[in-house]
Design an enzyme around this catalytic site. Sequence first.
Site, short mmCIF file in Angstrom:
data_model
loop_
_atom_site.label_atom_id
_atom_site.label_comp_id
_atom_site.label_asym_id
_atom_site.label_seq_id
_atom_site.Cartn_x
_atom_site.Cartn_y
_atom_site.Cartn_z
N LYS A 92 0.81 -1.22 0.07
CA LYS A 92 0.22 -0.02 0.07
C LYS A 92 0.76 1.28 -0.09
O LYS A 92 0.72 2.11 -0.83
CB LYS A 92 -0.81 0.00 1.14
CG LYS A 92 -1.47 1.01 1.39
CD LYS A 92 -2.42 1.25 2.78
CE LYS A 92 -1.64 1.63 3.98
NZ LYS A 92 -1.36 2.80 4.40
N ASN A 93 1.96 1.06 0.61
CA ASN A 93 2.60 2.39 1.02
C ASN A 93 3.71 2.84 -0.09
O ASN A 93 4.42 3.72 -0.01
CB ASN A 93 3.51 2.57 2.25
CG ASN A 93 2.18 2.47 3.55
OD1 ASN A 93 1.24 2.98 3.20
ND2 ASN A 93 2.85 2.35 4.79
N CYS B 127 -5.23 12.14 12.81
CA CYS B 127 -5.81 10.61 12.47
C CYS B 127 -6.13 10.07 13.94
O CYS B 127 -5.88 10.87 15.05
CB CYS B 127 -4.65 9.80 11.88
SG CYS B 127 -3.42 9.39 12.83
N ARG C 267 -0.77 14.80 12.83
CA ARG C 267 0.34 14.20 11.97
C ARG C 267 0.67 15.51 10.99
O ARG C 267 0.14 15.61 10.14
CB ARG C 267 -0.14 12.99 11.27
CG ARG C 267 -0.32 11.82 12.13
CD ARG C 267 -0.59 10.44 11.38
NE ARG C 267 0.30 10.23 10.43
CZ ARG C 267 -0.31 9.01 9.64
NH1 ARG C 267 -1.23 8.59 9.81
NH2 ARG C 267 0.48 8.68 8.66
N ASP D 125 4.72 0.56 11.94
CA ASP D 125 3.60 -0.21 11.28
C ASP D 125 3.16 -1.60 11.98
O ASP D 125 2.29 -1.99 11.68
CB ASP D 125 3.50 0.07 9.75
CG ASP D 125 3.19 1.46 9.57
OD1 ASP D 125 3.53 1.55 8.31
OD2 ASP D 125 2.96 2.30 10.40
N ARG E 196 -8.73 -0.48 4.56
CA ARG E 196 -7.83 0.28 3.83
C ARG E 196 -6.60 -0.05 3.58
O ARG E 196 -6.11 0.44 2.58
CB ARG E 196 -7.71 1.60 5.05
CG ARG E 196 -8.94 2.56 5.48
CD ARG E 196 -8.72 3.58 5.78
NE ARG E 196 -7.34 4.35 5.36
CZ ARG E 196 -6.67 5.33 6.05
NH1 ARG E 196 -6.75 5.62 7.17
NH2 ARG E 196 -5.65 5.81 5.45
C1 EPZ Z 1 4.19 7.15 6.32
O1 EPZ Z 1 3.35 7.97 6.87
C2 EPZ Z 1 3.13 5.86 6.26
N1 EPZ Z 1 2.08 5.91 5.35
C3 EPZ Z 1 2.83 5.42 7.59
O2 EPZ Z 1 2.09 4.14 7.30
C4 EPZ Z 1 3.73 5.19 8.43
O3 EPZ Z 1 3.48 4.63 9.69
C5 EPZ Z 1 4.81 6.14 8.51
O4 EPZ Z 1 5.20 6.65 6.95
C6 EPZ Z 1 6.00 6.08 9.08
O5 EPZ Z 1 6.81 4.82 8.72
C7 EPZ Z 1 2.05 5.81 4.06
O6 EPZ Z 1 3.26 5.55 3.54
C8 EPZ Z 1 0.90 6.29 3.26
P1 EPZ Z 1 6.27 10.20 8.43
P2 EPZ Z 1 3.93 9.47 6.68
O7 EPZ Z 1 5.91 11.57 7.49
O8 EPZ Z 1 4.40 9.69 5.67
C9 EPZ Z 1 6.59 13.43 11.89
C10 EPZ Z 1 0.05 2.58 7.87
O9 EPZ Z 1 -0.47 2.06 8.73
N2 EPZ Z 1 6.53 14.42 10.81
O10 EPZ Z 1 7.35 9.37 7.92
O11 EPZ Z 1 2.47 10.29 7.14
C11 EPZ Z 1 5.51 12.58 11.87
O12 EPZ Z 1 4.49 13.27 13.08
C12 EPZ Z 1 0.51 4.04 7.76
O13 EPZ Z 1 0.25 2.09 6.48
C13 EPZ Z 1 6.51 15.79 11.09
O14 EPZ Z 1 6.60 16.13 12.27
O15 EPZ Z 1 4.75 9.37 8.21
C14 EPZ Z 1 5.77 11.35 12.53
O16 EPZ Z 1 6.26 11.59 14.10
C15 EPZ Z 1 0.04 4.74 9.00
N3 EPZ Z 1 6.46 16.54 10.12
C16 EPZ Z 1 7.10 11.13 11.93
O17 EPZ Z 1 7.63 12.28 11.39
C17 EPZ Z 1 5.91 16.42 8.74
O18 EPZ Z 1 5.99 17.04 7.81
C18 EPZ Z 1 7.11 10.12 10.98
O19 EPZ Z 1 6.01 10.62 9.91
C19 EPZ Z 1 6.02 14.99 8.51
C20 EPZ Z 1 6.00 13.84 9.44
#
Ligand code: EPZ
Length: 415
Positions: A22-23, A116, A121, A303, A395
């Site tokens: 998915k990701n 979420c 996020r 995850d 999802r």
């Molecule tokens: C991706 O989300 C995945 N989703 C998530 O999977 C996964 O948990 C996550 O990466 C971490 O591996 C998809 O790929 C569609 P991040 P993403 O930006 O990109 C902080 C699932 O269940 N952050 O790597 O949203 C954030 O709050 C989903 O399949 C900021 O602070 O995750 C978090 O603490 C859930 N500012 C950390 O970074 C930003 O602008 C990691 O978030 C962006 C992120």
Amino acid sequence: MDKIIIHGGKPLKGEVTLSGAKNAVLPIMAASLLVGGTTHISRVPDLRDTRTMIKLLELVGAKTHLKGNDLWIDSEHVDTPVAPYDLVKTMRASFYVLGPLLARFGETKVSLPGGCAWGPRPVDYHLRGLELLGAKVTLEKGYIHAKAKRLKGNHIRFDFPSVGATGNILMAAVTAHGTTVIENAACEPEIVQLCQFLNLMGGKITGIGTHKISVEGVKELSPSDVSVIPDRIEAGTFLIAGAALGEVTVLGGEPGHLKVLLEKLEQTGAKIKISGKKISVRKSDVILPVDVTTAVFPGYPTDLQAQWIALMTIAKGDSVVTDTVYHDRFSHVPELNRLGAEIQVSDNVACIKGRKHLVGAPVMSTDIRASASLIVGGLMAQGKTEISRVYHIDRGYEKIEEKFNSLGADITRLN
Ligand code: EPZ
């Protein structure tokens, strides 16, 4: 009614074939907007989220054709670069269209994703990165407006190796004028595949799979075909269930994407066998408690945090699970405790007391991976577990009850 019923306590034995990730597929679908023409993506998992992304692509003017797990996207006539709130709020990954629409049209409006189930996020890294590439970014009535005549390469460093921000900036930078260097970039396998896909389209990206990625902007791209990598989180979910309940083999996996999980499963006493893309786990007679701390790739994936906690609820001893990626991703814990687990959470640390067994009860899904942990819990519990709001699981998991039932589980869906 959107519920599933599990009659637990049955051993699992057999093989399941993994779906595409998915990701990985979601950013690839967004990247198809970078250029006119038809992109063919194979091994597309049939998920609520991929169907949502298809809707979004059509809303901005693309034409799509889905046949089984093959998707064709014709983005020749994309003409309304706006991603609406009522769609983005259902799937945060919709935000991935920001980079490509801005790069192709010089202007776009994308709804700011809300929080979420487990908390805020933010997308500040995405927005700051686009500003560094020369975009004017404003927030107007919940929408991000981004404008740039032509994006210019720059040096960008993320405070945290964000998967989404890395993806968005890669897609914005690939046709920018000049070179972009992203420091502290994400190096998850899904980002590696996005880089490879962008290079297949004519991009010039190096440092792939490292925390320092360079993008030499190119004048033009052309559509390309791609086959999605296997879903490592789906694989981990089934392997964790196997370590709890029997002997499970996942087919079509990439062992290199799951190194830390496999090491942790072995520490529980489970036996792991790898041959090519076949990964097998056999449960230990006594499941030993094993602590886990999540981290960005190649560390233990956040995850798979919820699913690991489920396994630890029946370990012979106490364990500690710490999530360093999301500090508040524990909405599955109160639900697992309804099944008789004994878990305490404080800040980003869950302490689990291993119990002899769980007992089935009605529980509620709150997000994709929390739902997966409740399914693992229900499979382990004695008696009947009823999981509501199961649209969350749809999802992110393709045919999950069919796959578990082929292993000997007893799961039925009440629509
Ligand atoms: C991706 O989300 C995945 N989703 C998530 O999977 C996964 O948990 C996550 O990466 C971490 O591996 C998809 O790929 C569609 P991040 P993403 O930006 O990109 C902080 C699932 O269940 N952050 O790597 O949203 C954030 O709050 C989903 O399949 C900021 O602070 O995750 C978090 O603490 C859930 N500012 C950390 O970074 C930003 O602008 C990691 O978030 C962006 C992120």
